[in-house]
Design a protein around this motif. Structure first.
Motif, PDB file in Angstrom:
ATOM      1  N   VAL A 163      22.826  50.270  32.510  1.00  0.00           N
ATOM      2  CA  VAL A 163      23.868  50.317  31.499  1.00  0.00           C
ATOM      3  C   VAL A 163      24.086  48.902  30.955  1.00  0.00           C
ATOM      4  O   VAL A 163      24.087  47.927  31.715  1.00  0.00           O
ATOM      5  CB  VAL A 163      25.184  50.893  32.086  1.00  0.00           C
ATOM      6  CG1 VAL A 163      25.690  50.066  33.256  1.00  0.00           C
ATOM      7  CG2 VAL A 163      26.254  51.010  31.011  1.00  0.00           C
ATOM      8  N   LYS A 164      24.278  48.831  29.637  1.00  0.00           N
ATOM      9  CA  LYS A 164      24.494  47.543  28.987  1.00  0.00           C
ATOM     10  C   LYS A 164      25.901  47.499  28.421  1.00  0.00           C
ATOM     11  O   LYS A 164      26.325  48.391  27.683  1.00  0.00           O
ATOM     12  CB  LYS A 164      23.472  47.338  27.875  1.00  0.00           C
ATOM     13  CG  LYS A 164      22.032  47.204  28.364  1.00  0.00           C
ATOM     14  CD  LYS A 164      21.074  46.927  27.207  1.00  0.00           C
ATOM     15  CE  LYS A 164      19.650  46.760  27.712  1.00  0.00           C
ATOM     16  NZ  LYS A 164      18.700  46.471  26.594  1.00  0.00           N
ATOM     17  N   THR A 165      26.621  46.458  28.773  1.00  0.00           N
ATOM     18  CA  THR A 165      27.949  46.194  28.221  1.00  0.00           C
ATOM     19  C   THR A 165      27.921  44.820  27.573  1.00  0.00           C
ATOM     20  O   THR A 165      26.957  44.057  27.760  1.00  0.00           O
ATOM     21  CB  THR A 165      29.018  46.234  29.339  1.00  0.00           C
ATOM     22  OG1 THR A 165      28.765  45.163  30.253  1.00  0.00           O
ATOM     23  CG2 THR A 165      28.983  47.556  30.078  1.00  0.00           C
ATOM     24  N   PRO A 166      28.939  44.447  26.805  1.00  0.00           N
ATOM     25  CA  PRO A 166      28.951  43.105  26.202  1.00  0.00           C
ATOM     26  C   PRO A 166      28.864  41.979  27.234  1.00  0.00           C
ATOM     27  O   PRO A 166      28.397  40.887  26.915  1.00  0.00           O
ATOM     28  CB  PRO A 166      30.296  43.076  25.455  1.00  0.00           C
ATOM     29  CG  PRO A 166      30.591  44.507  25.148  1.00  0.00           C
ATOM     30  CD  PRO A 166      30.063  45.279  26.308  1.00  0.00           C
ATOM     31  N   ASP A 167      29.283  42.249  28.462  1.00  0.00           N
ATOM     32  CA  ASP A 167      29.305  41.197  29.475  1.00  0.00           C
ATOM     33  C   ASP A 167      28.028  41.106  30.292  1.00  0.00           C
ATOM     34  O   ASP A 167      27.627  40.016  30.704  1.00  0.00           O
ATOM     35  CB  ASP A 167      30.490  41.415  30.440  1.00  0.00           C
ATOM     36  CG  ASP A 167      31.818  41.377  29.715  1.00  0.00           C
ATOM     37  OD1 ASP A 167      31.934  40.614  28.734  1.00  0.00           O
ATOM     38  OD2 ASP A 167      32.733  42.117  30.132  1.00  0.00           O
ATOM     39  N   ALA A 168      27.387  42.249  30.560  1.00  0.00           N
ATOM     40  CA  ALA A 168      26.228  42.224  31.460  1.00  0.00           C
ATOM     41  C   ALA A 168      25.414  43.487  31.314  1.00  0.00           C
ATOM     42  O   ALA A 168      25.863  44.487  30.738  1.00  0.00           O
ATOM     43  CB  ALA A 168      26.699  42.067  32.905  1.00  0.00           C
ATOM     44  N   THR A 169      24.198  43.418  31.865  1.00  0.00           N
ATOM     45  CA  THR A 169      23.344  44.585  32.009  1.00  0.00           C
ATOM     46  C   THR A 169      23.241  44.876  33.497  1.00  0.00           C
ATOM     47  O   THR A 169      22.878  44.001  34.281  1.00  0.00           O
ATOM     48  CB  THR A 169      21.944  44.335  31.427  1.00  0.00           C
ATOM     49  OG1 THR A 169      22.070  44.036  30.035  1.00  0.00           O
ATOM     50  CG2 THR A 169      21.056  45.547  31.609  1.00  0.00           C
ATOM     51  N   SER A 170      23.570  46.115  33.897  1.00  0.00           N
ATOM     52  CA  SER A 170      23.668  46.428  35.320  1.00  0.00           C
ATOM     53  C   SER A 170      22.905  47.696  35.647  1.00  0.00           C
ATOM     54  O   SER A 170      22.736  48.587  34.807  1.00  0.00           O
ATOM     55  CB  SER A 170      25.136  46.602  35.741  1.00  0.00           C
ATOM     56  OG  SER A 170      25.883  45.439  35.445  1.00  0.00           O
ATOM     57  N   LEU A 171      22.453  47.751  36.886  1.00  0.00           N
ATOM     58  CA  LEU A 171      21.829  48.949  37.428  1.00  0.00           C
ATOM     59  C   LEU A 171      22.849  49.656  38.303  1.00  0.00           C
ATOM     60  O   LEU A 171      23.456  49.047  39.187  1.00  0.00           O
ATOM     61  CB  LEU A 171      20.597  48.595  38.266  1.00  0.00           C
ATOM     62  CG  LEU A 171      19.911  49.757  38.986  1.00  0.00           C
ATOM     63  CD1 LEU A 171      19.250  50.691  37.984  1.00  0.00           C
ATOM     64  CD2 LEU A 171      18.893  49.238  39.991  1.00  0.00           C
ATOM     65  N   ILE A 172      23.065  50.967  38.076  1.00  0.00           N
ATOM     66  CA  ILE A 172      24.065  51.734  38.814  1.00  0.00           C
ATOM     67  C   ILE A 172      23.393  52.461  39.977  1.00  0.00           C
ATOM     68  O   ILE A 172      22.351  53.088  39.808  1.00  0.00           O
ATOM     69  CB  ILE A 172      24.764  52.757  37.913  1.00  0.00           C
ATOM     70  CG1 ILE A 172      25.410  52.063  36.719  1.00  0.00           C
ATOM     71  CG2 ILE A 172      25.813  53.547  38.700  1.00  0.00           C
ATOM     72  CD1 ILE A 172      25.973  53.032  35.704  1.00  0.00           C
ATOM     73  N   ALA A 173      24.006  52.368  41.134  1.00  0.00           N
ATOM     74  CA  ALA A 173      23.620  53.189  42.287  1.00  0.00           C
ATOM     75  C   ALA A 173      24.843  53.995  42.702  1.00  0.00           C
ATOM     76  O   ALA A 173      25.940  53.449  42.801  1.00  0.00           O
ATOM     77  CB  ALA A 173      23.141  52.318  43.440  1.00  0.00           C
ATOM     78  N   GLN A 174      24.672  55.284  42.930  1.00  0.00           N
ATOM     79  CA  GLN A 174      25.779  56.166  43.324  1.00  0.00           C
ATOM     80  C   GLN A 174      25.446  56.827  44.649  1.00  0.00           C
ATOM     81  O   GLN A 174      24.383  57.421  44.815  1.00  0.00           O
ATOM     82  CB  GLN A 174      26.039  57.233  42.269  1.00  0.00           C
ATOM     83  CG  GLN A 174      27.117  58.250  42.681  1.00  0.00           C
ATOM     84  CD  GLN A 174      27.299  59.350  41.657  1.00  0.00           C
ATOM     85  OE1 GLN A 174      27.216  59.115  40.450  1.00  0.00           O
ATOM     86  NE2 GLN A 174      27.525  60.567  42.130  1.00  0.00           N
ATOM     87  N   ILE A 175      26.361  56.734  45.601  1.00  0.00           N
ATOM     88  CA  ILE A 175      26.213  57.390  46.896  1.00  0.00           C
ATOM     89  C   ILE A 175      27.430  58.291  47.104  1.00  0.00           C
ATOM     90  O   ILE A 175      28.571  57.850  46.975  1.00  0.00           O
ATOM     91  CB  ILE A 175      26.126  56.363  48.046  1.00  0.00           C
ATOM     92  CG1 ILE A 175      24.929  55.428  47.831  1.00  0.00           C
ATOM     93  CG2 ILE A 175      26.017  57.078  49.389  1.00  0.00           C
ATOM     94  CD1 ILE A 175      23.589  56.126  47.828  1.00  0.00           C
ATOM     95  N   ASP A 176      27.189  59.568  47.420  1.00  0.00           N
ATOM     96  CA  ASP A 176      28.273  60.501  47.708  1.00  0.00           C
ATOM     97  C   ASP A 176      28.643  60.415  49.187  1.00  0.00           C
ATOM     98  O   ASP A 176      27.808  60.664  50.057  1.00  0.00           O
ATOM     99  CB  ASP A 176      27.858  61.934  47.368  1.00  0.00           C
ATOM    100  CG  ASP A 176      27.653  62.122  45.871  1.00  0.00           C
ATOM    101  OD1 ASP A 176      28.340  61.436  45.100  1.00  0.00           O
ATOM    102  OD2 ASP A 176      26.798  62.943  45.487  1.00  0.00           O
ATOM    103  N   LEU A 177      29.884  60.032  49.468  1.00  0.00           N
ATOM    104  CA  LEU A 177      30.398  59.978  50.835  1.00  0.00           C
ATOM    105  C   LEU A 177      31.113  61.294  51.112  1.00  0.00           C
ATOM    106  O   LEU A 177      32.332  61.422  50.937  1.00  0.00           O
ATOM    107  CB  LEU A 177      31.339  58.786  50.994  1.00  0.00           C
ATOM    108  CG  LEU A 177      30.736  57.421  50.611  1.00  0.00           C
ATOM    109  CD1 LEU A 177      31.780  56.331  50.731  1.00  0.00           C
ATOM    110  CD2 LEU A 177      29.533  57.117  51.468  1.00  0.00           C
ATOM    111  N   LYS A 178      30.340  62.307  51.524  1.00  0.00           N
ATOM    112  CA  LYS A 178      30.870  63.665  51.640  1.00  0.00           C
ATOM    113  C   LYS A 178      31.971  63.775  52.684  1.00  0.00           C
ATOM    114  O   LYS A 178      32.877  64.595  52.543  1.00  0.00           O
ATOM    115  CB  LYS A 178      29.731  64.633  51.960  1.00  0.00           C
ATOM    116  CG  LYS A 178      28.709  64.741  50.828  1.00  0.00           C
ATOM    117  CD  LYS A 178      27.625  65.743  51.147  1.00  0.00           C
ATOM    118  CE  LYS A 178      26.626  65.853  49.996  1.00  0.00           C
ATOM    119  NZ  LYS A 178      25.544  66.821  50.290  1.00  0.00           N
ATOM    120  N   ALA A 179      31.883  62.965  53.737  1.00  0.00           N
ATOM    121  CA  ALA A 179      32.908  63.041  54.779  1.00  0.00           C
ATOM    122  C   ALA A 179      34.288  62.673  54.241  1.00  0.00           C
ATOM    123  O   ALA A 179      35.308  63.145  54.733  1.00  0.00           O
ATOM    124  CB  ALA A 179      32.542  62.121  55.943  1.00  0.00           C
TER     125      ALA A 179
END
Length: 461
Positions: A230-246
């Motif tokens: 994702v690119k925003t005016p401030d930075a370009t970032s890579l997103i990682a998503q982890i579901d904490l089901k507990a």
């Protein structure tokens, strides 16, 4: 686990197209691995501890009573808090009271204690919440039911996460990564950026964050945002998503990407995806392993229902810690004298009272770091870490005399004289619990032959 992580780094490095991308990816892995360890230790472990305790017979029997024993409930909560180094409380549906580890109680009145009645109506058996950033706590409320599925109340655990955000800040300063936890409503409950936290006037949702708004509508509708740039005016970032089901939460990690050629960026994305996948697999495996060892740990902390002392498994667990610490150790075997005659003459109820009384007297002579367990029948084992044989002998003799000086008062004001024999052993280098018990048992046998109500010592060279 470290071996698997090293393999992940090696394979990922092979896939990286340049040395600079390889180094950046390696640093990324090093930063995220402690983050997962932190989540497991500070968030998942307290929850599983509360869930285990919610199913213990001792707690359920107390909560299922028609008339709640306030003193017994407070004593149990205090003991759990000391054993697990967490703040426990119990909320009873029968008495409509909350019992706290500090000895206080709170009346659960509708309109005054909002959380109890709100969480009670929820279909989920676990509720989780976090306190404020200044003194952050995590709280878990676990529902307790009897064997017929009738709701008995809650067991709650709160753990102060003093170092939680400090570690987040440390890794953010070193690597520039941002961490965001969101609940099942997508509200931000914890973040490495303090500006994202609730301030008493508003609660931010993930949809309001700049990086989420920069996603395309198709990306925003995805159930998982893993490996999206994702690119925003401030930075370009890579997103990682982890579901904490507990916890019914999601963890977002935003990894900043430096400006590179398109080919290098694609190679870096591929590299990062591989590392994230490896870490995710390891996290799931660690989650399963932790649950297994927590079940084993719960067994080690079970109490003998009669004397309320620990069992053999607890002594073995404590002994293993002594072995790992390379400590010297003394061990005392205790056997109640003439116990069969007491049972035959006065009945098993009196025999039980004798065991309870001796267990109490034994405990009263021990130090904080000593361990005691009912070994079986009328036998007890005492483990004395970092204790030489002379000190162990003194403890045994003092306790032996104390038992003999405290007759058990029966009905009709009849005094029953009781005594016990002691076998003591010592080793400067702990290796085998079985060997220690065998030598102490030989010393105990010698004490029995010497007339009982005495102490004998056999050392292991």
């Amino acid at each position: 686990m470290l071996f698997i992580m090293a393999i992940a780094v090696a394979i990922s490095g092979y896939l990286t197209l340049s040395d600079s991308v390889e180094e950046q990816s390696r640093l990324q892995q090093q930063s995220m691995s402690p983050a997962f360890d932190l989540v497991t230790e500070e968030l998942v472990k307290p929850l599983h501890t509360a869930q285990i305790l919610a199913n213990t017979p001792t707690l359920r029997n107390l909560m299922a009573a028609k008339q709640i024993d306030d003193m017994a409930m407070l004593a149990l909560v205090k003991r759990m808090s000391m054993d697990y180094n967490m703040d426990f409380f119990v909320a009873s549906e029968t008495s409509r009271k909350q019992y706290n580890a500090n000895g206080s109680t709170l009346a659960l009145k509708e309109g005054q204690v909002e959380w109890y009645f709100r969480v009670k109506q929820q279909p989920k058996n676990v509720a989780a919440a976090l306190g404020n950033r200044q003194d952050i706590h995590i709280y878990f409320d676990v529902k307790v039911f009897n064997d017929q599925g009738v709701f008995l109340g809650f067991i709650g655990v709160g753990k102060r996460l003093k170092t939680f955000l400090e570690v987040f800040d440390k890794y953010k300063d070193s690597f520039g990564y941002d961490f965001i936890f969101a609940d099942n409503n997508q509200d931000v409950v914890l973040a490495s950026n303090p500006k994202l936290l609730a301030d008493g006037q508003r609660i931010l949702s993930v949809e309001q964050l700049h990086w989420f708004q920069a996603l395309t509508p198709e990306q925003q509708s995805l159930p998982n945002l893993n490996n999206i740039i994702v690119k925003t005016p401030d930075a370009t970032s890579l997103i990682a998503q982890i579901d904490l089901k507990a916890l019914h939460w999601k963890l977002y990690l935003l990894t900043p990407l430096s400006s590179r050629k398109d080919a290098s960026t694609e190679a870096y994305t591929s590299h990062t995806s591989f590392v994230l996948l490896a870490i995710f697999v390891i996290f799931v495996a660690a989650h399963v392993i932790i649950r297994f060892f927590e079940r084993e740990s719960a067994k080690k902390h079970q109490l003998d229902p009669l004397t309320q002392l620990h069992n053999r498994a607890h002594i073995q667990w404590r002994f293993d810690k002594i072995v790992r610490a390379s400590q010297e150790v003394s061990l005392i075997m205790v056997d109640v004298d003439n116990f069969k005659r007491i049972n035959d003459t006065h009945g098993h109820n009196v025999g039980d009272k004798v065991l309870i009384e001796i267990a109490h007297l034994l405990q009263s002579e021990l130090r904080e770091h000593d361990a005691i367990a009912r070994w079986g029948g009328e036998e007890f084992v005492i483990l004395l870490p970092a204790t030489k044989v002379e000190k162990a002998r003194v403890i045994a003799q003092r306790t032996c005399a104390k038992i003999a000086e405290h007759p058990l008062v029966l009905m009709g004001n009849i005094d029953l004289l009781i005594s016990a024999s002691f076998g003591v052993t010592y080793t400067p280098q702990a290796r085998s619990l079985e060997r220690l018990v065998k030598v102490a048992d030989d010393a105990l046998y010698e004490a029995k032959r010497a007339g009982k109500n005495c102490v004998r010592v056999h050392k292991i060279n």
